[in-house]
Scaffold this active site. Structure first.
Site, PDB file in Angstrom:
ATOM      1  N   TYR A  76     -18.208  31.020   3.926  1.00  0.00           N
ATOM      2  CA  TYR A  76     -16.751  31.031   3.740  1.00  0.00           C
ATOM      3  C   TYR A  76     -16.266  29.614   3.252  1.00  0.00           C
ATOM      4  O   TYR A  76     -16.832  28.433   3.520  1.00  0.00           O
ATOM      5  CB  TYR A  76     -16.132  31.102   5.142  1.00  0.00           C
ATOM      6  CG  TYR A  76     -14.553  30.947   5.142  1.00  0.00           C
ATOM      7  CD1 TYR A  76     -14.199  32.086   5.078  1.00  0.00           C
ATOM      8  CD2 TYR A  76     -13.996  29.869   5.870  1.00  0.00           C
ATOM      9  CE1 TYR A  76     -12.603  31.905   5.058  1.00  0.00           C
ATOM     10  CE2 TYR A  76     -12.662  29.829   5.925  1.00  0.00           C
ATOM     11  CZ  TYR A  76     -11.999  30.889   5.610  1.00  0.00           C
ATOM     12  OH  TYR A  76     -10.541  31.045   5.766  1.00  0.00           O
ATOM     13  N   ASP A 113     -20.157  22.769  -0.220  1.00  0.00           N
ATOM     14  CA  ASP A 113     -19.235  22.935   0.744  1.00  0.00           C
ATOM     15  C   ASP A 113     -19.624  22.427   2.146  1.00  0.00           C
ATOM     16  O   ASP A 113     -20.078  23.106   2.944  1.00  0.00           O
ATOM     17  CB  ASP A 113     -18.722  24.355   0.831  1.00  0.00           C
ATOM     18  CG  ASP A 113     -17.587  24.560   1.928  1.00  0.00           C
ATOM     19  OD1 ASP A 113     -17.170  23.416   2.552  1.00  0.00           O
ATOM     20  OD2 ASP A 113     -16.976  25.588   2.041  1.00  0.00           O
ATOM     21  N   LYS A 153     -12.271  19.262   8.219  1.00  0.00           N
ATOM     22  CA  LYS A 153     -12.781  19.255   9.626  1.00  0.00           C
ATOM     23  C   LYS A 153     -12.967  17.804  10.064  1.00  0.00           C
ATOM     24  O   LYS A 153     -11.871  16.911  10.185  1.00  0.00           O
ATOM     25  CB  LYS A 153     -13.769  20.074  10.023  1.00  0.00           C
ATOM     26  CG  LYS A 153     -13.441  21.785   9.716  1.00  0.00           C
ATOM     27  CD  LYS A 153     -14.333  22.773  10.107  1.00  0.00           C
ATOM     28  CE  LYS A 153     -13.587  23.931   9.867  1.00  0.00           C
ATOM     29  NZ  LYS A 153     -14.171  25.288   8.862  1.00  0.00           N
TER      30      LYS A 153
HETATM   31  C1  LIG Z   1     -13.399  25.670   7.706  1.00  0.00           C
HETATM   32  C2  LIG Z   1     -14.018  25.792   6.451  1.00  0.00           C
HETATM   33  C3  LIG Z   1     -13.459  25.951   5.455  1.00  0.00           C
HETATM   34  C4  LIG Z   1     -11.694  26.156   5.309  1.00  0.00           C
HETATM   35  O1  LIG Z   1     -11.283  25.132   5.868  1.00  0.00           O
HETATM   36  P1  LIG Z   1      -9.609  25.204   6.658  1.00  0.00           P
HETATM   37  O2  LIG Z   1      -9.292  23.758   6.632  1.00  0.00           O
HETATM   38  O3  LIG Z   1      -9.755  26.119   7.422  1.00  0.00           O
HETATM   39  O4  LIG Z   1      -9.045  25.423   5.073  1.00  0.00           O
HETATM   40  C5  LIG Z   1     -14.048  26.101   4.474  1.00  0.00           C
HETATM   41  N1  LIG Z   1     -15.373  25.783   4.181  1.00  0.00           N
HETATM   42  C6  LIG Z   1     -16.164  25.747   5.088  1.00  0.00           C
HETATM   43  C7  LIG Z   1     -17.600  25.740   5.303  1.00  0.00           C
HETATM   44  C8  LIG Z   1     -15.333  25.823   6.395  1.00  0.00           C
HETATM   45  O5  LIG Z   1     -16.401  25.938   7.466  1.00  0.00           O
END
Ligand SMILES: *Cc1c(COP(=O)(O)O)cnc(C)c1O
Length: 428
Positions: free
Chosen positions: A144, A239, A267
């Site tokens: 994701y 990511d 985060k």
């Molecule tokens: C949470 C997450 C996202 C998206 O971040 P948001 O602040 O919810 O837009 C993207 N990549 C990873 C790996 C994530 O865990």
């Protein structure tokens, strides 16, 4: 446990907010029941609208690695707020957090702040395309990278929980530029490069996957991606929105000693305020506006409250040389306790863990990719989820999410959790 007030609040919310929630992962659709409305949180605990105290294993989906309402973060936000909340002009705190982040993470010279992980990943891919002059991207099923169009192809997290890993509204034109690979399968990635010579701008990957449960990269997987990118002139994007400043000071690049070209954050880097960021070497970052032609912007980007929160968080992590080890030890303790309780009652399960990320799968086979993650028994997960909730323990309402361990958890909290699992296990 009573949830009357939460039920009322959910009903009112559902009238004016689709599904009653502003992000689908908060809904209880996959497990049944009503989402819990929270009033406040402190340390390892949530206090909900009915006055229940819950031990929190979601921690705002990752940011609160040092616990809720962490005093240095709260103090920083409060004192900044008194000076004004947004200017749309540069402020010194942006440079301070940028300097600190660049000093903590290997292999990056510059960082650009945005407002979410989604924005970070979306901008990183645009930059990779602008830098490489190519258009196609490789992503992995079950990973994701936020809800931007190009990523909602076999996406993990909420997308898979609610059965729409490929979202309507994403055009075929966009979807055709996202090429899908299987996590931990280098041959599949090599085959995609062979089939699309000189067309791949980048690989984007969660270097430790956390949105299909927690999945570790096999030995050599990340190194293999690095080598494929090098030999085909593609950009490697890690990511690290979930893993950055959680698994190590320098994230997975440091943990496994593999360098990426662009790294995405979110985060933890915002200390609980809406922040994302992406970072790279000068050579790549100089393509970004206003230095270069790749456009990216944000009215509230680098917001002073958000930067103050993130800076206080990174300072706390930077100055505590044992924090990541302590987090890993707590997580290992929890892993052992849960595994023992489940094994004692012959509950078939697999537990994956890296540092302070852990996931429990009711699956007989090792969980190494999207397909094996999807094999878990969801009925058993529902019973597990509601059993824990009734015991005052809050995990994600989805079998596809990681648990986020916080340093605020005490060994008593972990023992309470393990005891709850032992009590539920005979019913699984
Ligand atoms: C949470 C997450 C996202 C998206 O971040 P948001 O602040 O919810 O837009 C993207 N990549 C990873 C790996 C994530 O865990």
């Amino acid at each position: 446990m009573k949830y009357q007030r939460s039920s009322q609040l959910f009903k009112a919310a559902s009238d004016v907010i689709p599904g009653g929630v502003n992000s689908p992962v908060r809904a209880f659709k996959a497990v049944g029941g009503t989402p819990i409305f929270v009033n406040k949180a402190k340390g390892a605990y949530l206090y909900d609208a009915d006055g229940n105290r819950l031990i929190d294993y979601i921690n705002s989906w990752g940011p609160m690695v040092l616990g809720h309402a962490f005093p240095p973060v709260i103090d920083a936000v409060v004192s900044k707020a008194k000076l004004g909340t947004s200017f749309g002009m540069p402020t010194e705190i942006e440079t301070k957090i940028a300097e600190l982040a660049v000093s903590m993470v290997p292999n990056i010279d510059q960082i650009r702040f945005v407002n979410s992980g989604t924005e970070a990943c979306m901008s990183a891919v645009r930059l990779a395309r602008g830098f490489s002059g190519k258009e196609k991207i490789i992503k992995f099923a079950g990973c994701y990278h936020g809800h931007s169009d190009s990523f909602l192809i076999q996406a993990g997290s909420g997308a898979v929980t609610f059965g729409s890993p490929n979202s309507p509204g994403v055009t075929e034109g966009t979807a055709k530029d996202t090429l899908l690979a299987t996590y931990n399968n280098l041959e599949a990635v090599a085959a995609i490069f062979e089939a699309n010579p000189s067309e791949i701008a980048c690989i984007i990957v969660e270097p430790v996957a956390g949105n299909m449960g927690c999945i570790t990269p096999d030995v050599g997987f990340l190194e293999g991606l690095r080598a494929l990118c090098d030999s085909h002139g593609a950009v490697l994007i890690f990511d690290e929105v979930m893993t950055g400043f959680r698994l190590a000071r320098g994230g997975v690049q440091e943990l496994y000693g593999v360098n990426a070209d662009i790294v995405c954050f979110g985060k933890v880097i915002g200390g609980g305020l809406p922040v994302g960021a992406f970072a790279a070497r000068h050579e790549i970052m100089s393509h970004l506006a206003p230095l270069g032609p790749v456009y990216q912007a944000g009215t509230l980007s680098g917001n002073p409250l958000a930067m103050a929160a993130g800076y206080a968080m990174l300072q706390a992590l930077e100055s505590d040389s044992e924090v990541f080890e302590r987090l890993a030890q707590k997580t290992e303790y929890l892993h052992k306790g849960i595994a023992e309780a489940l094994t004692l009652h012959k509950v078939i399960h697999t537990i994956n863990r890296v540092g302070s990320m852990i996931s429990v799968h009711f699956s007989p086979t090792p969980v190494v990719d999207f397909e094996t993650a999807a094999e878990g028994n969801n009925e058993r997960f529902k019973t597990f989820f509601h059993g824990l909730l009734n015991a005052g323990i809050y995990i994600a309402p989805s079998a596809f999410e990681t648990w986020f361990i916080t340093d605020a958890l005490t060994y008593e909290d972990l023992d309470e959790t393990i005891a709850a699992v032992a009590k539920i296990a005979p019913n699984l």
